[in-house]
Design a protein around this motif. Sequence first.
Motif, PDB file in Angstrom:
ATOM      1  N   ALA A 232      52.014  32.208  44.513  1.00 45.65           N
ATOM      2  CA  ALA A 232      51.633  32.751  43.206  1.00 45.65           C
ATOM      3  C   ALA A 232      51.080  34.162  43.307  1.00 45.65           C
ATOM      4  CB  ALA A 232      50.606  31.835  42.546  1.00 45.65           C
ATOM      5  N   ILE A 233      50.465  34.493  44.440  1.00 46.58           N
ATOM      6  CA  ILE A 233      49.850  35.808  44.573  1.00 46.58           C
ATOM      7  C   ILE A 233      50.896  36.922  44.598  1.00 46.58           C
ATOM      8  CG2 ILE A 233      49.817  35.956  47.118  1.00 46.58           C
ATOM      9  CD1 ILE A 233      46.853  36.962  46.726  1.00 46.58           C
ATOM     10  N   GLU A 234      52.142  36.594  44.841  1.00 47.90           N
ATOM     11  CA  GLU A 234      53.206  37.599  44.813  1.00 47.90           C
ATOM     12  C   GLU A 234      53.741  37.825  43.407  1.00 47.90           C
ATOM     13  OE1 GLU A 234      56.190  36.703  47.691  1.00 47.90           O
ATOM     14  OE2 GLU A 234      54.750  36.340  49.309  1.00 47.90           O
ATOM     15  N   ASP A 235      53.341  36.989  42.470  1.00 47.35           N
ATOM     16  CA  ASP A 235      53.710  37.181  41.069  1.00 47.35           C
ATOM     17  C   ASP A 235      52.894  38.351  40.519  1.00 47.35           C
ATOM     18  OD1 ASP A 235      53.013  36.644  38.070  1.00 47.35           O
ATOM     19  OD2 ASP A 235      54.829  35.471  38.425  1.00 47.35           O
ATOM     20  N   THR A 236      53.549  39.332  39.908  1.00 49.23           N
ATOM     21  CA  THR A 236      52.842  40.540  39.482  1.00 49.23           C
ATOM     22  C   THR A 236      51.757  40.253  38.446  1.00 49.23           C
ATOM     23  OG1 THR A 236      54.585  40.989  37.857  1.00 49.23           O
ATOM     24  CG2 THR A 236      54.752  42.085  40.010  1.00 49.23           C
ATOM     25  N   SER A 237      51.985  39.274  37.578  1.00 47.75           N
ATOM     26  CA  SER A 237      50.974  38.932  36.581  1.00 47.75           C
ATOM     27  C   SER A 237      49.730  38.362  37.250  1.00 47.75           C
ATOM     28  CB  SER A 237      51.543  37.929  35.580  1.00 47.75           C
ATOM     29  OG  SER A 237      50.533  37.479  34.696  1.00 47.75           O
ATOM     30  N   VAL A 238      49.939  37.459  38.195  1.00 53.15           N
ATOM     31  CA  VAL A 238      48.813  36.863  38.919  1.00 53.15           C
ATOM     32  C   VAL A 238      48.080  37.936  39.718  1.00 53.15           C
ATOM     33  CG1 VAL A 238      48.157  35.231  40.730  1.00 53.15           C
ATOM     34  CG2 VAL A 238      49.899  34.595  39.043  1.00 53.15           C
ATOM     35  N   LEU A 239      48.847  38.771  40.407  1.00 56.90           N
ATOM     36  CA  LEU A 239      48.252  39.803  41.253  1.00 56.90           C
ATOM     37  C   LEU A 239      47.425  40.773  40.419  1.00 56.90           C
ATOM     38  CD1 LEU A 239      48.269  40.643  44.251  1.00 56.90           C
ATOM     39  CD2 LEU A 239      50.127  42.221  43.695  1.00 56.90           C
ATOM     40  N   SER A 240      47.937  41.139  39.254  1.00 55.33           N
ATOM     41  CA  SER A 240      47.226  42.068  38.388  1.00 55.33           C
ATOM     42  C   SER A 240      45.913  41.474  37.894  1.00 55.33           C
ATOM     43  CB  SER A 240      48.115  42.449  37.199  1.00 55.33           C
ATOM     44  OG  SER A 240      47.453  43.329  36.327  1.00 55.33           O
ATOM     45  N   ARG A 241      45.934  40.195  37.527  1.00 58.25           N
ATOM     46  CA  ARG A 241      44.710  39.562  37.025  1.00 58.25           C
ATOM     47  C   ARG A 241      43.666  39.413  38.119  1.00 58.25           C
ATOM     48  NH1 ARG A 241      47.326  34.708  33.493  1.00 58.25           N
ATOM     49  NH2 ARG A 241      45.158  34.135  33.038  1.00 58.25           N
ATOM     50  N   LEU A 242      44.093  39.054  39.298  1.00 59.40           N
ATOM     51  CA  LEU A 242      43.149  38.963  40.417  1.00 59.40           C
ATOM     52  C   LEU A 242      42.576  40.339  40.746  1.00 59.40           C
ATOM     53  CD1 LEU A 242      45.025  36.515  42.823  1.00 59.40           C
ATOM     54  CD2 LEU A 242      43.063  35.988  41.363  1.00 59.40           C
ATOM     55  N   SER A 243      43.404  41.362  40.666  1.00 60.85           N
ATOM     56  CA  SER A 243      42.948  42.716  40.963  1.00 60.85           C
ATOM     57  C   SER A 243      41.912  43.183  39.954  1.00 60.85           C
ATOM     58  CB  SER A 243      44.131  43.681  40.979  1.00 60.85           C
ATOM     59  OG  SER A 243      45.054  43.336  41.993  1.00 60.85           O
ATOM     60  N   ARG A 244      42.136  42.873  38.695  1.00 56.62           N
ATOM     61  CA  ARG A 244      41.166  43.251  37.660  1.00 56.62           C
ATOM     62  C   ARG A 244      39.808  42.618  37.951  1.00 56.62           C
ATOM     63  NH1 ARG A 244      43.970  41.902  33.854  1.00 56.62           N
ATOM     64  NH2 ARG A 244      44.675  43.904  33.035  1.00 56.62           N
TER      65      ARG A 244
END
Length: 736
Positions: free
Chosen positions: A623-635
């Motif tokens: 899931a961490i490679e999904d851009t939506s997931v990655l963006s939310r975790l980054s925020r």
Amino acid sequence: MNLELSGDQLLLKESFERLFRTDSSPARVRAAEPAGFDQDLWQSLAEMGALTMRVPEADGGGGFSLLDAQIVAEEAGKALASAPLIEAMVSNRLLARLTAVTDNPEIRALLDRAMHKNAVITLALFDVADRPEQIIAGGSAAEVVLALDGDRILACESGRQEDFLENLADLPIARWNLTEGALLAEGEAARAEFGAALEEWKLLTAAELNGMARRTVELATAYASERIQFGKPIGTYQGIAHPLANLIMEIDGGQLLNWWAASRLADGASDAGATISMSFWWAAKTAGQAGERALHTHGGYGLSLEYDVQLYHRRTKARALLLGDPNDELLNVGRRSWLGETPALPEAGAMPLDFGFGDAAAKLSAETEAFFRDNMTPELEAKAHFSFEGHDWDFHRKLGTARLLFPSWPEEFGGRNADPYAAVCSAAVWDEHNWGRVGTGVTDMVGHMIQWFGHPETKAEVLPLLARGEATCSLGYSEPGSGSDVFAARTRAVRDGEEWVINGQKMFTSGAELASYIFLLTRTDPDAPKHKGVTMFLVPIDTPGIEIRPIYTFQDERTNTTFYADVRIPDRFRIGEVNGGTAVLGSALRLEQGGGGYVPVHDKMLELAVKWAQQTKRAGKPAIEDTSVLSRLSRIAVHGVVSDMLSRRSLWTTAEGKQDLAYGPMSKVFAVETYNQDSTDLLDLTAPDSILRRPGPPGQIERDHRRSTASTIYAGASEVLRSMIGEKALGLPRSR
């Protein structure tokens, strides 16, 4: 820890403030429109050495550090400087760096043009291989554009497609075709130098945006303080004051994050690349919001070209968009933090700022970690809870024996005389082991009040018990009719000789079922103004007349309501002067409102979420490679770092006796509001597993979500603290 600019840097800041005050006044900014380039300002910047300040001294430049350049960039942002200053700083340094990559004489010739003829040299922000035609920052004034084409660096002088592009903020931009240009350098080393230059551009642009945002909020604050509606300044209304308080909090956090990124570069830290992306995204977001809010604060007048706020409204949004959608930078945060991406990075140079906690803090933290490792059992791990519910008397006494309960206390009272930095780092270890420190934090705070305001007999009797872990304290502030307005308390204390008789009721007396003492707010002069007629007492809980009734919450946490019927205590249990409770309670609240306690909690929650994303599959991949997931975790990661920065500043200000502009309330509000926001987002992200109460990351996130809701109320509701921030940090009129 040192978060203060050096004397030389303060002089640098003041020098450019003066320059921009005259050479980039609002009138000069307007005069430069629509082309967005002020030739006289450019000449002044050249004479000040700003254009080549990042060029090494050996190459004829100023040899200034990255932090020095950030200081100048921020001042340029405040003044809306009508010149491509950031692009010039970065491009000229890139040319100097390239002289070490290749002996191409064209590079030196271009650098000489910049240094001796003040040539406007800028750079393309995208690879020509992907975008042969680009909008160039400073492109309408540029003589040369440096561009990366694969692994080749080109110097383009003839590709401008038009003299000027009409745009949102009247920036000096133009479209250039970059397919033809003189080859300056090629190869992996050249590509790395260009990549490092782009990262420096992000960091300096973030500093510029921070400056724009700060000045924008200053304009809104001044207007809100003088504009009268309904008989008083509009800044007295929370609907105006609180959004501005939020913004100055986020702008301060952005400045600290910007400095932190430079510090991480100077340290060669592995997260340096991620912090650059964090800084750029945060500054872009905050500046845009500042422009919107400031214009809204001005109402219809803000739309008028006569008001300066519209200049900032347009520039705060447009400047960051030259790199495309700022939200794309969140993906870089994630890739650099968790997916192994390692960008080329610039050199930072000298760094006088020190964000570290010091050797003593590291030593005490290691000792605390060793204690937990040696004494934490599976049974204790199962019992652990963030609230009083996880209290274990045996473990508590062991901590007391090791003098790890209250390390900042003087040795005579059972502490270690640890400095504030060491105490904070020791406490963070508790959070790493999920061991609740709410009860210990309350007792620590009450213990400080006893030390500062208590009777000698009370100190001698109570403090050793607390330090040995044989007793704890609870707080008796809130009442059925007074929550955040604690000074509306009606619980009465009446003097009777050398005793006081107390009658009344308190709400949310958490931990009273375990405590030996209640730190009680009472009214001792009902005829005095409410802030002047209160007195604090330390009430032994076994005193006749006290009744404790439980209140259970949805957080799996018990609190209490407590009743006091003719409770008699000796005068020596009075803490502070009679009717002097405001001073005592104010000191207590300042200790409570630092916000640092939520930083490790937020970090732990993010760690769990990342673990979940690495182990969970979506569309056949983590899931961490999904851009939506990655963006939310980054925020969420950015929120955590900004919270950490605000917390460190609050700690440093207190420890070093620096001026305090509501830094504690800022830290607390930001920490708890982002904790609540991010736990809610993660609850959604990890659904449906997150609605189940069970072991594992989603289950812990569910518990964090419930906990975070109350955190915005504890130690002062966020609304009350925002009013304090507006008044102290911005100078707004009283809004409560």
